[in-house]
Design an enzyme around this catalytic site. Structure first.
Site, PDB file in Angstrom:
ATOM      1  N   ASN A 179       0.807  -1.218   0.000  1.00  0.00           N
ATOM      2  CA  ASN A 179       0.000   0.000   0.000  1.00  0.00           C
ATOM      3  C   ASN A 179       0.843   1.272   0.000  1.00  0.00           C
ATOM      4  O   ASN A 179       0.326   2.347  -0.280  1.00  0.00           O
ATOM      5  CB  ASN A 179      -0.953   0.004   1.198  1.00  0.00           C
ATOM      6  CG  ASN A 179      -0.223  -0.194   2.517  1.00  0.00           C
ATOM      7  OD1 ASN A 179       0.644  -1.055   2.630  1.00  0.00           O
ATOM      8  ND2 ASN A 179      -0.548   0.600   3.498  1.00  0.00           N
ATOM      9  N   GLN A 225      -4.910  -4.115  -1.986  1.00  0.00           N
ATOM     10  CA  GLN A 225      -4.438  -3.087  -2.924  1.00  0.00           C
ATOM     11  C   GLN A 225      -4.505  -3.557  -4.377  1.00  0.00           C
ATOM     12  O   GLN A 225      -4.480  -2.744  -5.297  1.00  0.00           O
ATOM     13  CB  GLN A 225      -2.981  -2.725  -2.616  1.00  0.00           C
ATOM     14  CG  GLN A 225      -2.813  -1.833  -1.417  1.00  0.00           C
ATOM     15  CD  GLN A 225      -3.329  -0.428  -1.654  1.00  0.00           C
ATOM     16  OE1 GLN A 225      -3.253   0.107  -2.763  1.00  0.00           O
ATOM     17  NE2 GLN A 225      -3.874   0.167  -0.624  1.00  0.00           N
ATOM     18  N   SER A 285     -10.997  -5.629  -0.083  1.00  0.00           N
ATOM     19  CA  SER A 285     -11.834  -4.663   0.619  1.00  0.00           C
ATOM     20  C   SER A 285     -12.503  -3.754  -0.405  1.00  0.00           C
ATOM     21  O   SER A 285     -11.844  -3.139  -1.245  1.00  0.00           O
ATOM     22  CB  SER A 285     -10.971  -3.855   1.591  1.00  0.00           C
ATOM     23  OG  SER A 285     -11.762  -2.901   2.247  1.00  0.00           O
ATOM     24  N   HIS A 317     -14.013  -0.800  -0.512  1.00  0.00           N
ATOM     25  CA  HIS A 317     -13.814   0.639  -0.733  1.00  0.00           C
ATOM     26  C   HIS A 317     -12.528   0.944  -1.490  1.00  0.00           C
ATOM     27  O   HIS A 317     -12.360   2.039  -2.010  1.00  0.00           O
ATOM     28  CB  HIS A 317     -13.880   1.416   0.592  1.00  0.00           C
ATOM     29  CG  HIS A 317     -12.695   1.252   1.484  1.00  0.00           C
ATOM     30  ND1 HIS A 317     -11.701   2.185   1.565  1.00  0.00           N
ATOM     31  CD2 HIS A 317     -12.343   0.262   2.326  1.00  0.00           C
ATOM     32  CE1 HIS A 317     -10.791   1.788   2.435  1.00  0.00           C
ATOM     33  NE2 HIS A 317     -11.161   0.609   2.909  1.00  0.00           N
ATOM     34  N   THR A 319     -25.884 -11.307  10.661  1.00  0.00           N
ATOM     35  CA  THR A 319     -26.703 -11.059   9.475  1.00  0.00           C
ATOM     36  C   THR A 319     -25.869 -10.384   8.390  1.00  0.00           C
ATOM     37  O   THR A 319     -25.152  -9.424   8.675  1.00  0.00           O
ATOM     38  CB  THR A 319     -27.921 -10.180   9.847  1.00  0.00           C
ATOM     39  OG1 THR A 319     -28.643 -10.860  10.858  1.00  0.00           O
ATOM     40  CG2 THR A 319     -28.825  -9.924   8.651  1.00  0.00           C
ATOM     41  N   CYS A 362      -3.482   4.304   7.858  1.00  0.00           N
ATOM     42  CA  CYS A 362      -3.410   3.548   9.123  1.00  0.00           C
ATOM     43  C   CYS A 362      -2.418   4.193  10.077  1.00  0.00           C
ATOM     44  O   CYS A 362      -2.503   4.001  11.282  1.00  0.00           O
ATOM     45  CB  CYS A 362      -2.998   2.103   8.886  1.00  0.00           C
ATOM     46  SG  CYS A 362      -3.367   1.456   7.275  1.00  0.00           S
TER      47      CYS A 362
HETATM   48  C1  LIG Z   1      -6.462  -0.711   3.131  1.00  0.00           C
HETATM   49  C2  LIG Z   1      -5.731  -1.974   3.335  1.00  0.00           C
HETATM   50  C3  LIG Z   1      -6.140  -2.886   4.316  1.00  0.00           C
HETATM   51  C4  LIG Z   1      -7.271  -2.587   5.268  1.00  0.00           C
HETATM   52  O1  LIG Z   1      -8.509  -2.643   4.654  1.00  0.00           O
HETATM   53  P1  LIG Z   1      -9.723  -1.782   5.237  1.00  0.00           P
HETATM   54  O2  LIG Z   1     -10.921  -2.429   4.673  1.00  0.00           O
HETATM   55  O3  LIG Z   1      -9.520  -0.382   4.764  1.00  0.00           O
HETATM   56  O4  LIG Z   1      -9.636  -1.896   6.722  1.00  0.00           O
HETATM   57  C5  LIG Z   1      -5.465  -4.079   4.440  1.00  0.00           C
HETATM   58  N1  LIG Z   1      -4.424  -4.369   3.637  1.00  0.00           N
HETATM   59  C6  LIG Z   1      -4.007  -3.525   2.666  1.00  0.00           C
HETATM   60  C7  LIG Z   1      -2.857  -3.929   1.789  1.00  0.00           C
HETATM   61  C8  LIG Z   1      -4.641  -2.311   2.485  1.00  0.00           C
HETATM   62  O5  LIG Z   1      -4.220  -1.473   1.537  1.00  0.00           O
END
Ligand SMILES: *Cc1c(COP(=O)(O)O)cnc(C)c1O
Length: 235
Positions: free
Chosen positions: A31, A59, A79, A81, A117, A205
């Protein structure tokens, strides 16, 4: 285990597998410096040693073409988002036949692996977001790559002593990470912000932390360089 440029050393990985090793977990793409690890080779090493392989592809999904069968991974997490889907929802790919102990008890949802749920709207949003990301992947990557290469060319020709961190080939197309020796990262961010340019001096983070980036320290930058560092994400 990281070499200077940010790749996992495969020999060291092989040598670190012991009789009691049951799982290898390695980030697909970093990241901070965007480095894309040799996932297929790592999966091969894990398989040969009869060890499960999980990759944190948070990522990578939406930025890199991913085929879990071609790669040979057993588990892969993502993830929503990070590829313009809704926040608060992610997914774990689990190869059939791979079993693991659930971390919460109660209901039997999600094949008895995650009680609670389901967030249906989030799940549908994740599905749609990945569908759209994959449809546009090649065009989008080509556009990002062009912008990134132009940016690197301009900045390195104008400022000789800036240092681009990480590998330039095996890298996420929308990521740049640069150290500016002699310039304070936070100060630079304020100036960029006043010009309408979004940048960050570290990952979300670790925002608010004054510690140098652990990623840059791990690839061998001294703490001064690691502190004078700014990441740019295009897109
Ligand atoms: C953003 C990220 C996460 C965490 O994911 P979130 O859903 O934002 O908590 C974990 N690993 C990597 C490599 C990321 O870039």
């Amino acid at each position: 285990m990281l070499m200077k440029i940010g790749f996992v050393n495969l020999e060291e990985l092989k040598n670190s597998i012991k009789d009691e090793t049951i799982l290898i977990s390695i980030m697909f793409a970093n990241n901070e410096i965007g480095t894309i690890q040799p996932i297929k080779e790592i999966a091969r090493i894990a398989k040969k040693a009869n060890v499960l392989f999980h990759t944190d592809a948070v990522q990578a999904v939406g930025n890199v073409k991913i085929d879990v069968n071609d790669l040979g991974v057993d588990l892969l997490s993502m993830s929503s988002h990070k590829f313009y889907g809704p926040k608060g929802v992610g997914a774990l790919y689990v190869r059939s036949g791979v079993d693991f102990v659930k971390i919460q008890d109660g209901g039997h949802q999600e094949r008895n692996k995650r009680s609670g749920t389901e967030n249906v709207a989030g799940i549908v949003g994740l599905g749609k977001a990945i569908e759209l990301a994959n449809e546009n992947l090649e065009n989008y990557n080509a556009k990002l790559l062009k912008l990134r290469n132009y940016f690197i060319k301009e900045i390195t020709s104008k400022y000789q002593n800036v240092k681009v961190n990480g590998d330039l080939k095996q890298r996420l197309p929308g990521n740049i990470n640069i150290s500016f020796p002699g310039i304070d990262g936070e100060e630079l961010l304020l100036k960029l912000d006043s010009q309408g340019i979004c940048a960050s001096a570290g990952s979300a983070c670790s925002s608010g932390s004054l510690e140098p980036s652990h990623v840059l320290m791990a690839i061998g930058l001294d703490s001064d360089y690691a502190r004078r560092n700014t990441s740019y994400y295009f897109g």
